[in-house]
Design a protein around this motif. Structure first.
Motif, PDB file in Angstrom:
ATOM      1  N   ASN A   1    -114.319 -39.193  57.001  1.00 26.38           N
ATOM      2  CA  ASN A   1    -115.562 -38.621  56.473  1.00 26.38           C
ATOM      3  C   ASN A   1    -115.745 -38.941  54.992  1.00 26.38           C
ATOM      4  OD1 ASN A   1    -115.889 -37.492  59.020  1.00 26.38           O
ATOM      5  ND2 ASN A   1    -115.144 -35.484  58.425  1.00 26.38           N
ATOM      6  N   ILE A   2    -114.648 -38.888  54.232  1.00 20.48           N
ATOM      7  CA  ILE A   2    -114.719 -39.194  52.806  1.00 20.48           C
ATOM      8  C   ILE A   2    -115.104 -40.666  52.601  1.00 20.48           C
ATOM      9  CG2 ILE A   2    -113.343 -39.458  50.704  1.00 20.48           C
ATOM     10  CD1 ILE A   2    -111.782 -36.964  51.548  1.00 20.48           C
ATOM     11  N   ALA A   3    -114.562 -41.544  53.433  1.00 19.24           N
ATOM     12  CA  ALA A   3    -114.891 -42.971  53.328  1.00 19.24           C
ATOM     13  C   ALA A   3    -116.393 -43.188  53.462  1.00 19.24           C
ATOM     14  CB  ALA A   3    -114.136 -43.762  54.387  1.00 19.24           C
ATOM     15  N   ALA A   4    -117.014 -42.471  54.409  1.00 14.81           N
ATOM     16  CA  ALA A   4    -118.461 -42.593  54.594  1.00 14.81           C
ATOM     17  C   ALA A   4    -119.209 -42.101  53.350  1.00 14.81           C
ATOM     18  CB  ALA A   4    -118.895 -41.806  55.822  1.00 14.81           C
ATOM     19  N   GLU A   5    -118.736 -41.014  52.764  1.00 17.37           N
ATOM     20  CA  GLU A   5    -119.381 -40.466  51.566  1.00 17.37           C
ATOM     21  C   GLU A   5    -119.221 -41.382  50.362  1.00 17.37           C
ATOM     22  OE1 GLU A   5    -117.795 -36.603  50.905  1.00 17.37           O
ATOM     23  OE2 GLU A   5    -118.577 -35.765  52.789  1.00 17.37           O
ATOM     24  N   LEU A   6    -118.063 -42.035  50.250  1.00 20.48           N
ATOM     25  CA  LEU A   6    -117.804 -42.924  49.110  1.00 20.48           C
ATOM     26  C   LEU A   6    -118.373 -44.324  49.315  1.00 20.48           C
ATOM     27  CD1 LEU A   6    -114.086 -42.005  48.221  1.00 20.48           C
ATOM     28  CD2 LEU A   6    -116.178 -41.194  47.126  1.00 20.48           C
ATOM     29  N   GLY A   7    -118.873 -44.574  50.518  1.00 23.93           N
ATOM     30  CA  GLY A   7    -119.413 -45.893  50.812  1.00 23.93           C
ATOM     31  C   GLY A   7    -118.367 -46.960  51.018  1.00 23.93           C
ATOM     32  N   VAL A   8    -117.176 -46.555  51.429  1.00 20.47           N
ATOM     33  CA  VAL A   8    -116.096 -47.496  51.709  1.00 20.47           C
ATOM     34  C   VAL A   8    -116.100 -47.800  53.205  1.00 20.47           C
ATOM     35  CG1 VAL A   8    -113.610 -47.924  51.627  1.00 20.47           C
ATOM     36  CG2 VAL A   8    -114.708 -46.592  49.810  1.00 20.47           C
ATOM     37  N   PRO A   9    -116.390 -49.040  53.606  1.00 24.80           N
ATOM     38  CA  PRO A   9    -116.390 -49.369  55.039  1.00 24.80           C
ATOM     39  C   PRO A   9    -115.035 -49.087  55.669  1.00 24.80           C
ATOM     40  CG  PRO A   9    -117.352 -51.143  53.743  1.00 24.80           C
ATOM     41  CD  PRO A   9    -116.714 -50.200  52.769  1.00 24.80           C
ATOM     42  N   LEU A  10    -115.038 -48.447  56.831  1.00 20.26           N
ATOM     43  CA  LEU A  10    -113.792 -48.119  57.510  1.00 20.26           C
ATOM     44  C   LEU A  10    -113.748 -48.794  58.872  1.00 20.26           C
ATOM     45  CD1 LEU A  10    -111.701 -44.991  57.492  1.00 20.26           C
ATOM     46  CD2 LEU A  10    -112.401 -45.829  59.725  1.00 20.26           C
ATOM     47  N   VAL A  11    -112.605 -49.419  59.172  1.00 20.35           N
ATOM     48  CA  VAL A  11    -112.425 -50.149  60.422  1.00 20.35           C
ATOM     49  C   VAL A  11    -111.187 -49.626  61.135  1.00 20.35           C
ATOM     50  CG1 VAL A  11    -112.123 -52.407  61.495  1.00 20.35           C
ATOM     51  CG2 VAL A  11    -113.437 -52.203  59.361  1.00 20.35           C
ATOM     52  N   GLU A  12    -111.356 -49.199  62.373  1.00 22.29           N
ATOM     53  CA  GLU A  12    -110.208 -48.837  63.216  1.00 22.29           C
ATOM     54  C   GLU A  12    -109.826 -50.074  64.018  1.00 22.29           C
ATOM     55  OE1 GLU A  12    -110.115 -45.187  65.428  1.00 22.29           O
ATOM     56  OE2 GLU A  12    -111.731 -44.333  64.225  1.00 22.29           O
ATOM     57  N   THR A  13    -108.644 -50.586  63.762  1.00 16.49           N
ATOM     58  CA  THR A  13    -108.214 -51.810  64.430  1.00 16.49           C
ATOM     59  C   THR A  13    -106.701 -51.877  64.487  1.00 16.49           C
ATOM     60  OG1 THR A  13    -108.469 -54.230  64.428  1.00 16.49           O
ATOM     61  CG2 THR A  13    -108.158 -53.161  62.288  1.00 16.49           C
ATOM     62  N   ALA A  14    -106.191 -52.655  65.413  1.00 13.41           N
ATOM     63  CA  ALA A  14    -104.746 -52.847  65.508  1.00 13.41           C
ATOM     64  C   ALA A  14    -104.242 -53.535  64.248  1.00 13.41           C
ATOM     65  CB  ALA A  14    -104.402 -53.673  66.739  1.00 13.41           C
ATOM     66  N   LEU A  15    -103.147 -53.003  63.694  1.00 15.61           N
ATOM     67  CA  LEU A  15    -102.550 -53.546  62.485  1.00 15.61           C
ATOM     68  C   LEU A  15    -101.130 -54.013  62.760  1.00 15.61           C
ATOM     69  CD1 LEU A  15    -103.632 -50.818  59.868  1.00 15.61           C
ATOM     70  CD2 LEU A  15    -104.724 -53.032  60.285  1.00 15.61           C
ATOM     71  N   THR A  16    -100.744 -55.101  62.100  1.00 12.57           N
ATOM     72  CA  THR A  16     -99.373 -55.595  62.198  1.00 12.57           C
ATOM     73  C   THR A  16     -98.624 -55.266  60.911  1.00 12.57           C
ATOM     74  OG1 THR A  16     -99.891 -57.742  61.223  1.00 12.57           O
ATOM     75  CG2 THR A  16    -100.185 -57.512  63.615  1.00 12.57           C
ATOM     76  N   ARG A  17     -97.339 -55.506  60.890  1.00  9.51           N
ATOM     77  CA  ARG A  17     -96.559 -55.316  59.664  1.00  9.51           C
ATOM     78  C   ARG A  17     -97.094 -56.216  58.557  1.00  9.51           C
ATOM     79  NH1 ARG A  17     -90.464 -56.306  60.907  1.00  9.51           N
ATOM     80  NH2 ARG A  17     -90.139 -55.231  58.912  1.00  9.51           N
ATOM     81  N   TYR A  18     -97.541 -57.415  58.926  1.00  4.05           N
ATOM     82  CA  TYR A  18     -98.110 -58.333  57.929  1.00  4.05           C
ATOM     83  C   TYR A  18     -99.291 -57.698  57.211  1.00  4.05           C
ATOM     84  CZ  TYR A  18    -100.700 -62.300  56.030  1.00  4.05           C
ATOM     85  OH  TYR A  18    -101.405 -63.144  55.202  1.00  4.05           O
ATOM     86  N   ASP A  19    -100.150 -56.986  57.945  1.00  6.78           N
ATOM     87  CA  ASP A  19    -101.312 -56.340  57.335  1.00  6.78           C
ATOM     88  C   ASP A  19    -100.884 -55.318  56.287  1.00  6.78           C
ATOM     89  OD1 ASP A  19    -103.294 -57.681  58.929  1.00  6.78           O
ATOM     90  OD2 ASP A  19    -102.716 -56.388  60.597  1.00  6.78           O
TER      91      ASP A  19
END
Length: 288
Positions: free
Chosen positions: A216-234
């Motif tokens: 919710n804070i990300a939406a208020e701050l205008g920071v795009p948020l992505v839910e996605t699979a992450l690896t250790r490299y990420d």
């Protein structure tokens, strides 16, 4: 301190449950960890909603209404004199026979403890956290869905022991496919290229209450948020990284697997999220 058990308050040394309780014998129960800030129980209704979902998922019948549980939580804080602290809300299936079947269980237990908790020293919040990846994998959602906040945390505890033995306070847990699930008790957020990334619940993470607050804070701050699979490299190449949880709150990560993040100190975007979180904690919740 006064501890609530099924409508009565007991002193710390008098608070007891049966040794035949399935919560004690088999981890057959559920719990919530909740924060109270300035006499405000933060996001209490969301915690109670998640508690009800966990109960339904494991077919545990709770004989109390949400309002009754809410009132009990607030009264426990008042009885214990806790206006800033941590609440542990526990529901067990109750006492039964010595066997796995819950059919003999009766009288489910509602237990509420209001006390203090400090996962990390204040200087760790200021300087950031160093973490490693654990060899212990997160339980598969096919075995026990991570959305169920059950009393059986042995999987997480083994990863925590592993990290502690190596001199670290927290560890990343991967799922069976090798993707990032969560830490032993916290959700993970990574900043890269102006976007905030976090693993989806399907990767094996808990549906965190603080996690949703950050969304919710990300939406208020205008920071795009992505839910996605992450690896250790990420995680290794992240510009910033922070963990979230009711007990941990929001804490910056400055090193992952011996690789520095954000030049070895919490980043500015992490600071903005922490500031926005602090502004919410005495506002969004239930007043004592």
């Amino acid at each position: 301190m006064k501890i609530y058990i099924n409508g009565k308050f007991y002193g710390r040394d008098e608070a007891k449950v049966s040794v035949f309780d399935h919560g004690f014998l088999y981890g057959d129960g559920i719990f919530e960890g909740i924060r109270v800030y300035g006499s405000n129980v933060f996001e209490l209704d969301e915690h109670l909603k998640r508690l009800e979902y966990s109960a339904k998922a494991i077919m545990l019948e709770m004989p109390w209404t949400r309002q009754e549980v809410s009132d009990a939580v607030c009264e426990t804080c008042r009885q214990s004199g806790v206006t800033d602290g941590y609440i542990r809300l526990i529901v067990t299936r109750g006492a039964g026979a010595l066997g796995l079947s819950p059919k003999t269980c009766h009288d489910p237990q509602l237990i509420i403890i209001a006390d203090q908790i400090q996962l990390y020293a204040p200087e760790v919040y200021e300087n950031g956290l160093k973490i490693i990846t654990s060899a212990t994998r997160r339980n598969s959602p096919a075995a026990l869905p991570p959305m169920v906040k059950s009393l059986n945390y042995l999987n997480n505890i083994l990863a925590k022991i592993e990290a502690s033995n190596l001199g670290y306070q927290e560890a990343i847990m991967l799922n069976n496919e090798g993707y990032v699930a969560e830490c032993t008790g916290d959700n993970i957020f990574v900043l890269q290229g102006g976007k905030l990334y976090t693993p989806p619940v399907s990767s094996g993470s808990l549906t965190g209450i603080t996690r949703q607050v950050v969304v919710n804070i990300a939406a208020e701050l205008g920071v795009p948020l992505v839910e996605t699979a992450l690896t250790r490299y990420d995680l290794w190449v992240a510009e910033e990284m922070f963990l979230t949880g009711s007990a941990a709150e929001i804490i910056g990560v400055v090193e992952v697997d011996h690789r520095k993040i954000s030049n070895g100190k919490p980043g500015p975007v992490t600071g903005k999220f922490l500031q926005a979180f602090r502004e919410r904690v005495t506002r969004d919740g239930t007043k004592l």
